[in-house]
Design a protein around this motif. Structure first.
Motif, PDB file in Angstrom:
ATOM      1  N   LYS A 170       0.832  -1.202   0.000  1.00 47.63           N
ATOM      2  CA  LYS A 170       0.000   0.000   0.000  1.00 47.63           C
ATOM      3  C   LYS A 170       0.868   1.253   0.000  1.00 47.63           C
ATOM      4  O   LYS A 170       0.537   2.245  -0.645  1.00 47.63           O
ATOM      5  N   TYR A 171       1.975   1.199   0.726  1.00 51.77           N
ATOM      6  CA  TYR A 171       2.851   2.367   0.780  1.00 51.77           C
ATOM      7  C   TYR A 171       3.488   2.637  -0.571  1.00 51.77           C
ATOM      8  O   TYR A 171       3.452   3.759  -1.064  1.00 51.77           O
ATOM      9  N   ILE A 172       4.069   1.592  -1.185  1.00 51.04           N
ATOM     10  CA  ILE A 172       4.833   1.845  -2.417  1.00 51.04           C
ATOM     11  C   ILE A 172       3.902   2.261  -3.555  1.00 51.04           C
ATOM     12  O   ILE A 172       4.250   3.122  -4.353  1.00 51.04           O
ATOM     13  N   LEU A 173       2.688   1.699  -3.600  1.00 46.11           N
ATOM     14  CA  LEU A 173       1.795   2.084  -4.705  1.00 46.11           C
ATOM     15  C   LEU A 173       1.353   3.534  -4.565  1.00 46.11           C
ATOM     16  O   LEU A 173       1.351   4.281  -5.541  1.00 46.11           O
ATOM     17  N   THR A 174       1.011   3.953  -3.334  1.00 44.51           N
ATOM     18  CA  THR A 174       0.621   5.359  -3.195  1.00 44.51           C
ATOM     19  C   THR A 174       1.827   6.279  -3.372  1.00 44.51           C
ATOM     20  O   THR A 174       1.687   7.374  -3.919  1.00 44.51           O
ATOM     21  N   ALA A 175       3.010   5.819  -2.938  1.00 43.37           N
ATOM     22  CA  ALA A 175       4.195   6.659  -3.118  1.00 43.37           C
ATOM     23  C   ALA A 175       4.496   6.838  -4.593  1.00 43.37           C
ATOM     24  O   ALA A 175       4.820   7.945  -5.048  1.00 43.37           O
ATOM     25  N   LEU A 176       4.346   5.769  -5.368  1.00 41.17           N
ATOM     26  CA  LEU A 176       4.573   5.864  -6.813  1.00 41.17           C
ATOM     27  C   LEU A 176       3.557   6.800  -7.453  1.00 41.17           C
ATOM     28  O   LEU A 176       3.912   7.643  -8.281  1.00 41.17           O
ATOM     29  N   PHE A 177       2.312   6.659  -7.057  1.00 36.51           N
ATOM     30  CA  PHE A 177       1.258   7.510  -7.606  1.00 36.51           C
ATOM     31  C   PHE A 177       1.555   8.970  -7.308  1.00 36.51           C
ATOM     32  O   PHE A 177       1.484   9.828  -8.191  1.00 36.51           O
ATOM     33  N   SER A 178       1.931   9.238  -6.050  1.00 35.06           N
ATOM     34  CA  SER A 178       2.176  10.631  -5.685  1.00 35.06           C
ATOM     35  C   SER A 178       3.408  11.162  -6.397  1.00 35.06           C
ATOM     36  O   SER A 178       3.434  12.315  -6.803  1.00 35.06           O
ATOM     37  N   SER A 179       4.444  10.332  -6.580  1.00 36.04           N
ATOM     38  CA  SER A 179       5.605  10.877  -7.279  1.00 36.04           C
ATOM     39  C   SER A 179       5.289  11.075  -8.758  1.00 36.04           C
ATOM     40  O   SER A 179       5.872  11.966  -9.389  1.00 36.04           O
ATOM     41  N   GLY A 180       4.352  10.272  -9.314  1.00 38.65           N
ATOM     42  CA  GLY A 180       3.917  10.538 -10.676  1.00 38.65           C
ATOM     43  C   GLY A 180       3.263  11.905 -10.795  1.00 38.65           C
ATOM     44  O   GLY A 180       3.581  12.687 -11.686  1.00 38.65           O
ATOM     45  N   LEU A 181       2.368  12.219  -9.853  1.00 42.34           N
ATOM     46  CA  LEU A 181       1.714  13.538  -9.854  1.00 42.34           C
ATOM     47  C   LEU A 181       2.735  14.663  -9.693  1.00 42.34           C
ATOM     48  O   LEU A 181       2.703  15.660 -10.412  1.00 42.34           O
ATOM     49  N   LEU A 182       3.646  14.457  -8.745  1.00 48.22           N
ATOM     50  CA  LEU A 182       4.642  15.483  -8.458  1.00 48.22           C
ATOM     51  C   LEU A 182       5.505  15.750  -9.690  1.00 48.22           C
ATOM     52  O   LEU A 182       5.769  16.898 -10.050  1.00 48.22           O
ATOM     53  N   TRP A 235      -3.358   5.872   2.819  1.00 52.56           N
ATOM     54  CA  TRP A 235      -2.397   4.794   3.052  1.00 52.56           C
ATOM     55  C   TRP A 235      -1.952   4.752   4.508  1.00 52.56           C
ATOM     56  O   TRP A 235      -1.493   3.714   4.989  1.00 52.56           O
ATOM     57  N   THR A 236      -2.057   5.889   5.212  1.00 51.83           N
ATOM     58  CA  THR A 236      -1.354   6.049   6.477  1.00 51.83           C
ATOM     59  C   THR A 236      -1.728   4.992   7.505  1.00 51.83           C
ATOM     60  O   THR A 236      -0.852   4.310   8.054  1.00 51.83           O
ATOM     61  N   ALA A 237      -3.034   4.848   7.760  1.00 58.17           N
ATOM     62  CA  ALA A 237      -3.446   3.967   8.844  1.00 58.17           C
ATOM     63  C   ALA A 237      -3.014   2.532   8.567  1.00 58.17           C
ATOM     64  O   ALA A 237      -2.470   1.857   9.445  1.00 58.17           O
ATOM     65  N   ASP A 238      -3.205   2.058   7.334  1.00 56.40           N
ATOM     66  CA  ASP A 238      -2.854   0.683   7.008  1.00 56.40           C
ATOM     67  C   ASP A 238      -1.351   0.455   7.134  1.00 56.40           C
ATOM     68  O   ASP A 238      -0.900  -0.536   7.706  1.00 56.40           O
TER      69      ASP A 238
END
Lengths: 488, 116
Positions: A170-182, A235-238
Motif C-alpha cells: 500500500k505504501y509503495i503504490l501510493t508513493a509511486l502515484f504521488s511521485s507521478g503527480l509530483l 495509506w497512512t493507517a494501514d
C-alpha cells in the motif's frame, strides 16, 4: 569540475561516512553466528556514530562562520543554518529510533538482517537531508525518492509477515502515484518557466497562468502524500498498523517532519507570487486533516492504528506554521516538530516495549496497565498529555506558538477550528489514560523489565516532554536561526 | 525530428508543434490515473503508474527540445526520473513477490487484513 565543492556539504558527507562505516561493520561483524563482542558492537556502533555526526553538524551551529549559508554546484545544493538545525532534530529522532529498535533486532529471526535496518534507515535520512537542502527541483525529487524507496524495504522488514508485506504494497503504490503527480507538476513548472532553480523560479510565476496553478496543485498533492494530510492520507493507517513498530515510529515523525519543512521552504521560495492561492488550499487541507483524523481516531482499537490517525491530525497542526509563510511560522514549525518528535516517540517506545514483552497492541489490552507497570504508564501519560497540549508539558507551548504564528499571519478562524479540535483530541488521548488507570482487567499485561537501550531512549523522551517547554531558550534559539535564514 | 516534421508537413500538410506532445502526455497521464484506480491486479497498477511517470518524461523532453533548446535541463531530468522509476519498480515488484508467496495471487481485493 571543482571536486572540492563536495566538501561544502558537511552534513551529507559526514552522514555518508557513517553509512560506509556501518556497511563495512555489517559486512565483517554480522552473520549467522555472531560472537558476543560483535553483537555488542553492532548495537552500540550505529547510535554512537550517529551521535558523533550530530555533534559534528551541530558544532557548525554553535560557532557560525559567516552567515552559515552554503551553496554548491551552481545552486543545486543550498544549505542554511535553519536546515542544519532541522537535520540535528531529525538525527536525535533517528538515534531514539535506533535505541528503540535494538532489542527487537536482537531476536533470532532478525539476526541476519540487523545491519540492513540501520543502513536503510540512514539512507532515508540521507534522502531527507538532500531534500531539505535542495536548490533545484531535480535535487528535490531525487532526495524525496531516496527518502521513500528504502522506506518500503523497512516497512516490509518482517518478511514472513503478511501484514507487513501488505502495508509495504500500500505504501509503495501510493508513493509511486504521488511521485507521478509530483513529476508531472514539476514538468509543467519547467515548461512554463524554463528553469528549475528555486531562486530563479520565484520571479517567473504569474497568478493568471493556469498551467502554473495546476503545477502548484500537483506539487501540494505530491508532497501531501508524504506528510499524509487529509485527502491524501488513505495509506497512512494501514501502513502504520502493518509496519514493525519501530519503523512506524520513524515514519510518523522523521519523514513527516522533513517533508513538512520542505513544504514550507518550497512554497515560500518558489511559489511566493501565488501566496493567496496556496494559502486557501492549505487552509482547507489543514481543516480537513485535523477534523477528519480526530473523528476517525476516536473509534480505533489497535493502538498503532490509533497513533496513525493521531499522527495525521498532528501533521495538520504542524503545517499550520506554513500558513502565510512568515519567519515566526518557520520557527514554530520547527519547534512543534521537535516537541512532537519527543512526545510521539515516547508513546511509540512504550508501545514497542509492551509489544516486545507481551505481544499485545490493542487499546483494551492496556486495561489495568497502571497496576502492573506504574512507571511506564506514568511516562505514557506524560507523553499523551504533551501530544494533547496540556500545560506545563512541551506540547502546550508548541501548540501555543503555532497557533500564535497562524493568528499573526491572519487566519483567526482556522486557529479557532484547530482549538476546538484540540479538545476532541484530548478526549481520545484520555481514552488510553482511562484504560491504563481506571479500567479493570482480569488479565492485565504482566510486569516486565524493558531493556537498557529502551530505558535510555525513554529517559531522553521524558526529559524532552517535561523540560522542552519550560526551557524557553530553545524557542528563542530556533527563532534567532529562523530570522537569520528566513528568505534565504 | 526536424526531417520527420518536414516530411509530415509536405505529405500530409500538418505541422507538429508542442501541443501534440502535450496532448499525448496528458492522455498518457490520465490513462495511467484511470488504470491505477480501476485495475485489480497489483502488477497492472504498477504498469499504470509507469504510464504516469513516462507522461511526465515526455513533457520534459518535449519542453526542452521545442521551447528551451539552449539547455539540457529537461533531458537530464528525464534520465534521472527513468532511473528512479526503475528503482521504484524493482522494489515494488519485490514486495509483490513477497505477497504472492503468502497469498498465491496478486489481487488487491485480497489485501484486506488491514482495514478501517
Amino acid at each position: 569540475m571543482d571536486y572540492s565543492q563536495f566538501l561544502n556539504m558537511h552534513d551529507e558527507i559526514s552522514l555518508i561516512a557513517v553509512i560506509v562505516i556501518l556497511f563495512l561493520a555489517d559486512l565483517f561483524l554480522c552473520g549467522e553466528h555472531k560472537s558476543e563482542m560483535a553483537s555488542k558492537a553492532m548495537s552500540l556502533l550505529p547510535s554512537g556514530l550517529l551521535l558523533l555526526q550530530t555533534a559534528y553538524i551541530a558544532s557548525a551551529l554553535i560557532c557560525p562562520c559567516g552567515n552559515g549559508i552554503v551553496d554548491a554546484f551552481g545552486g543545486m545544493y543550498h544549505n542554511t543554518p535553519m536546515m542544519t538545525l532541522v537535520k540535528v532534530v531529525l538525527n536525535i529522532g533517528t538515534i531514539i529510533v535506533f535505541l528503540m529498535a535494538n532489542n527487537w533486532l536482537k531476536r533470532p529471526e532478525n539476526q541476519v538482517k540487523e545491519g540492513e535496518f540501520y543502513l536503510l534507515t540512514l539512507s532515508t535520512l540521507l534522502g531527507m537531508y538532500y531534500m531539505m537542502s535542495s536548490g533545484h527541483f531535480l535535487m528535490f525529487f531525487i532526495g524525496l525518492e531516496l527518502a521513500s524507496i528504502p522506506m518500503t524495504a523497512l516497512i516490509a522488514y518482517t518478511k514472513n509477515n503478511q501484514e507487513s508485506a501488505e502495508a509495504a504494497a500500500k505504501y509503495i503504490l501510493t508513493a509511486l502515484f504521488s511521485s507521478g503527480l509530483l513529476l508531472y507538476g514539476i514538468s509543467l513548472i519547467y515548461g512554463t518557466c524554463g528553469t528549475m532553480y528555486f531562486n530563479e523560479l520565484a520571479c517567473k510565476f504569474d497568478t493568471n497562468n493556469t498551467l502554473q496553478l495546476v503545477a502548484l496543485v500537483l506539487f501540494i498533492s505530491g508532497i501531501g502524500f508524504k506528510i499524509s494530510l487529509v485527502p491524501f492520507h488513505l495509506w497512512t493507517a494501514d501502513t502504520y498498523q502493518g509496519a514493525p513498530t519501530t519503523v512506524t515510529g520513524y515514519l510518523s515523525v522523521i519523514s513527516k517532519g522533513a517533508a513538512a519543512f520542505v513544504l514550507f521552504t518550497i512554497l515560500f521560495k518558489v511559489f511566493q507570487p501565488m501566496i493567496e492561492q496556496w494559502d486557501i488550499i492549505m487552509l482547507w487541507i489543514i481543516i480537513f486533516s485535523i477534523t477528519i483524523a480526530n473523528i476517525f481516531a476516536v473509534r480505533q482499537n489497535n493502538i498503532k492504528r490509533f497513533m496513525a490517525f493521531s499522527a495525521i491530525s498532528q501533521a495538520g497542526y504542524l503545517v499550520l506554521g506554513v500558513m502565510g509563510g512568515t519567519a515566526q511560522g518557520m520557527t514554530s514549525l520547527v519547534y512543534y516538530l521537535f516537541v512532537y518528535m519527543v512526545a510521539n516517540l515516547g508513546v511509540f517506545l512504550i508501545i514497542n516495549v509492551t509489544e516486545q514483552n507481551s505481544g499485545k497492541i490493542n487499546i483494551s489490552d492496556y486495561n489495568g496497565f497502571y497496576q502492573t507497570n506504574p512507571k511506564l504508564s506514568f511516562i505514557m501519560t506524560l507523553c499523551l498529555f504533551s501530544l494533547a497540549g496540556i500545560p506545563p508539558f512541551a506540547g502546550f507551548f508548541s501548540k501555543f506558538f503555532i497557533f500564535m504564528a497562524a493568528f499573526n499571519a491572519g487566519f483567526p478562524v482556522l486557529v479557532f477550528i484547530a482549538l476546538v479540535n484540540t479538545v476532541i483530541s484530548l478526549y481520545y488521548y484520555l481514552l488510553i489514560v482511562k484504560a491504563m488507570y481506571i479500567m479493570k482487567s482480569n488479565e492485565p499485561i504482566a510486569l516486565f523489565k524493558s531493556d537498557s537501550y529502551s530505558k535510555i531512549a525513554i529517559v531522553i523522551c521524558t526529559l524532552g516532554v517535561v523540560f522542552g517547554g519550560i526551557i524557553s531558550c530553545i524557542y528563542g534559539y530556533i527563532d534567532i536561526l529562523s530570522n537569520l535564514s528566513y528568505g534565504m | 525530428m526536424d526531417r520527420l516534421n518536414d516530411i509530415l508537413n509536405i505529405v500530409l500538410g500538418i505541422h507538429v508543434d508542442i501541443s501534440w506532445f502535450l496532448i499525448l502526455s496528458a492522455l498518457m497521464m490520465f490513462i495511467g490515473i484511470y488504470g491505477f484506480l480501476t485495475r485489480r491486479n497489483t502488477l497492472a497498477i504498477l504498469i499504470s503508474v509507469e504510464l504516469m511517470l513516462n507522461a511526465a518524461d515526455i513533457n520534459f523532453a518535449a519542453f526542452n527540445r521545442l521551447l528551451f533548446p539552449n539547455g539540457q535541463e529537461g533531458y537530464i531530468f528525464t534520465l534521472f526520473s527513468i532511473a528512479i522509476s526503475a528503482a521504484e519498480t524493482a522494489i515494488a515488484i519485490a514486495v509483490m513477490i513477497n505477497i504472492y508467496r503468502n497469498l498465491k495471487n496478486n489481487f488487491v481485493g485480497n489485501l484486506d487484513k488491514l482495514k478501517w
